[in-house]
Design a protein around this motif. Structure first.
Motif, PDB file in Angstrom:
ATOM      1  N   ARG A 105       2.596  13.055  22.741  1.00 27.06           N
ATOM      2  CA  ARG A 105       2.174  14.413  23.062  1.00 27.06           C
ATOM      3  C   ARG A 105       3.074  15.029  24.127  1.00 27.06           C
ATOM      4  O   ARG A 105       3.673  14.330  24.938  1.00 27.06           O
ATOM      5  CB  ARG A 105       0.737  14.435  23.580  1.00 27.06           C
TER       6      ARG A 105
ATOM      7  N   PHE B 198      -8.239  21.931  14.637  1.00 23.56           N
ATOM      8  CA  PHE B 198      -7.395  20.742  14.607  1.00 23.56           C
ATOM      9  C   PHE B 198      -7.756  19.785  13.469  1.00 23.56           C
ATOM     10  O   PHE B 198      -6.868  19.268  12.777  1.00 23.56           O
ATOM     11  CB  PHE B 198      -7.441  20.025  15.952  1.00 23.56           C
TER      12      PHE B 198
ATOM     13  N   ILE C 140      -4.858  17.222  12.779  1.00 25.56           N
ATOM     14  CA  ILE C 140      -4.376  16.973  14.137  1.00 25.56           C
ATOM     15  C   ILE C 140      -5.444  16.164  14.866  1.00 25.56           C
ATOM     16  O   ILE C 140      -6.528  16.667  15.156  1.00 25.56           O
ATOM     17  CB  ILE C 140      -4.102  18.295  14.878  1.00 25.56           C
TER      18      ILE C 140
ATOM     19  N   VAL D 185      -4.825  14.936  20.313  1.00 23.40           N
ATOM     20  CA  VAL D 185      -4.769  16.201  21.042  1.00 23.40           C
ATOM     21  C   VAL D 185      -5.478  16.045  22.382  1.00 23.40           C
ATOM     22  O   VAL D 185      -6.421  15.269  22.518  1.00 23.40           O
ATOM     23  CB  VAL D 185      -5.409  17.338  20.204  1.00 23.40           C
TER      24      VAL D 185
ATOM     25  N   LEU E 155       0.017  18.596  22.670  1.00 26.37           N
ATOM     26  CA  LEU E 155       0.097  18.227  21.261  1.00 26.37           C
ATOM     27  C   LEU E 155       1.388  17.479  20.980  1.00 26.37           C
ATOM     28  O   LEU E 155       2.367  17.606  21.724  1.00 26.37           O
ATOM     29  CB  LEU E 155       0.086  19.481  20.368  1.00 26.37           C
TER      30      LEU E 155
ATOM     31  N   ASP F 197       2.630  18.346  15.365  1.00 25.51           N
ATOM     32  CA  ASP F 197       1.340  18.996  15.195  1.00 25.51           C
ATOM     33  C   ASP F 197       1.402  20.457  15.624  1.00 25.51           C
ATOM     34  O   ASP F 197       0.754  21.321  15.026  1.00 25.51           O
ATOM     35  CB  ASP F 197       0.261  18.256  15.979  1.00 25.51           C
TER      36      ASP F 197
END
Length: 395
Positions: free
Chosen positions: A116, A249, A254, A257, A275, A279
């Protein structure tokens, strides 16, 4: 056609050779799972993306492979570049480097397809999508609803003029309440740090005096987005992160997150989203596809159209000719002699999602250009001088 991307003292073929060589050398120090990534070939991480080669979607692989050399020329702090065309993931490149991630120490970090990254103010554009979903679900009657209707508990801090401010004014940054976040973070006149330090950031925003009537003055305001995010929380009766996971999401596949919160525990709607770059590119593809993902209407198509309609000239930020919609930017690039229009989500430090409808293209970048005078210009350079010119068809 003249090659605009070669080093002035080297031939194009030598630049490409150096690029491939640099990519090979980087592979030896890449995180596990990336060492076999050949010049931007996307990794298979089972996240819902269909993977294809650039050439199969009408893009020039060799042109995209000049990316490393281009970045080396400019000594940029870019962490990732992700490219999608015709709904397929065709290119991704990650670079280790210095970063200032929210809630973590500043320092050197490795980046990869499964890591992320701070999105910063890209969070604003995502919050706008959530407002659209809330309206579609009849949780909010529409964009002309008065803001104060949702905050009866803050009646005591209301300043004269706030009764005229609507959700639409917050979306377009045209509410007119006094706000200045264009200053240095340490400047006591910068309002943005107050969102972090105030025990009640919502109260701080709602207590701001009115500087101009709504619809007359465009002022970039994280405070506006914080109100929008909290309105979604109030009408959905859940945290912004929880609503986002269920409504946005999860339909996009996704799962990895994080949405950071301020000290008082409220989700930072304006800047806290983290993220994976791949994504984040899904958010771009969603907008490009008029709110659809894999045939499912996740966000109403009409909301997407409203959001990316230019409504104000954005003055004083990021440079260039930029327009603003519902928490989304609109601009253009010059590729050769052709002007190409795009829609963008912008985050501090060089976080960018570019959507190019005319080319059926999405590009996402992350970076650590925080506070730099030309913050974000590396992303527009990559888009305008590498990615767009690599498209060799008009489909």
């Amino acid at each position: 056609m003249r090659d605009r991307f070669s080093l002035t003292s080297l031939s194009a073929s030598l630049v490409l050779a150096l690029t491939v060589s640099a990519t090979h050398l980087r592979a030896e120090s890449m995180p596990p799972g990336q060492a076999d990534q050949a010049c931007g070939s996307p990794s298979s991480v089972d996240d819902g993306w269909e993977i294809a080669s650039p050439d199969s979607v009408g893009m020039d692989t060799a042109q995209l492979c000049t990316l490393v050399a281009r970045l080396a020329q400019r000594s940029t702090a870019v962490h990732s570049v992700v490219v999608v065309r015709h709904g397929k993931l065709v290119f991704e490149q990650y670079f280790a480097g210095y970063d200032q991630p929210w809630g973590q120490p500043d320092g050197q970090y490795e980046f990869a397809a499964t890591i992320r990254h701070d999105m910063r103010s890209v969070s604003k554009s995502v919050t706008s999508l959530l407002v659209g979903i809330a309206i579609d679900r009849k949780l909010i009657a529409g964009v002309d609803e008065p803001v104060l209707k949702f905050f009866p508990d803050y009646a005591s801090v209301k300043q004269p003029g706030w009764d005229a401010i609507t959700i639409r004014h917050l979306l377009t940054m045209s509410s007119g309440f006094k706000w200045d976040e264009a200053r240095a973070w340490t400047d006591p006149k910068n309002d943005e740090p107050r969102l972090v330090t105030e025990p009640d950031p919502l109260g701080y925003v709602l207590s701001r005096p009115i500087a101009a009537p709504p619809d007359t003055l465009w002022t970039y305001s994280g405070g506006s987005t914080e109100l929008l995010g909290n309105i979604v929380e109030r009408v959905s009766k859940q945290s912004l992160e929880a609503f986002a996971r269920e409504a946005l999401f999860q339909p996009l596949g996704i799962t990895d997150v994080e949405w950071k919160a301020y000290k008082n525990g409220k989700i930072a709607a304006a800047a806290g989203l983290r993220l994976r770059p791949r994504d984040a590119a899904k958010i771009g593809q969603l907008v490009l596809s008029r709110g659809q993902w894999n045939g499912r209407q996740v966000v109403p198509a009409d909301w997407i159209a409203q959001s990316i309609t230019p409504r104000f000239q954005a003055v004083g930020l990021f440079g260039g000719t930029l327009f603003y919609g519902y928490q989304w930017w609109m601009g253009r690039s010059l590729a050769g002699s052709k002007e190409i229009k795009w829609v963008g989500a912008f985050g501090w430090g060089g976080q960018r999602i570019f959507i190019v409808p005319g080319l059926d293209l999405v590009m996402m970048t992350t970076a650590a250009q925080y506070g730099q005078p030309k913050e974000g210009l590396a992303a527009i350079d990559i888009l305008s001088n590498i990615v767009i010119p690599s498209v060799h068809d008009a489909h």
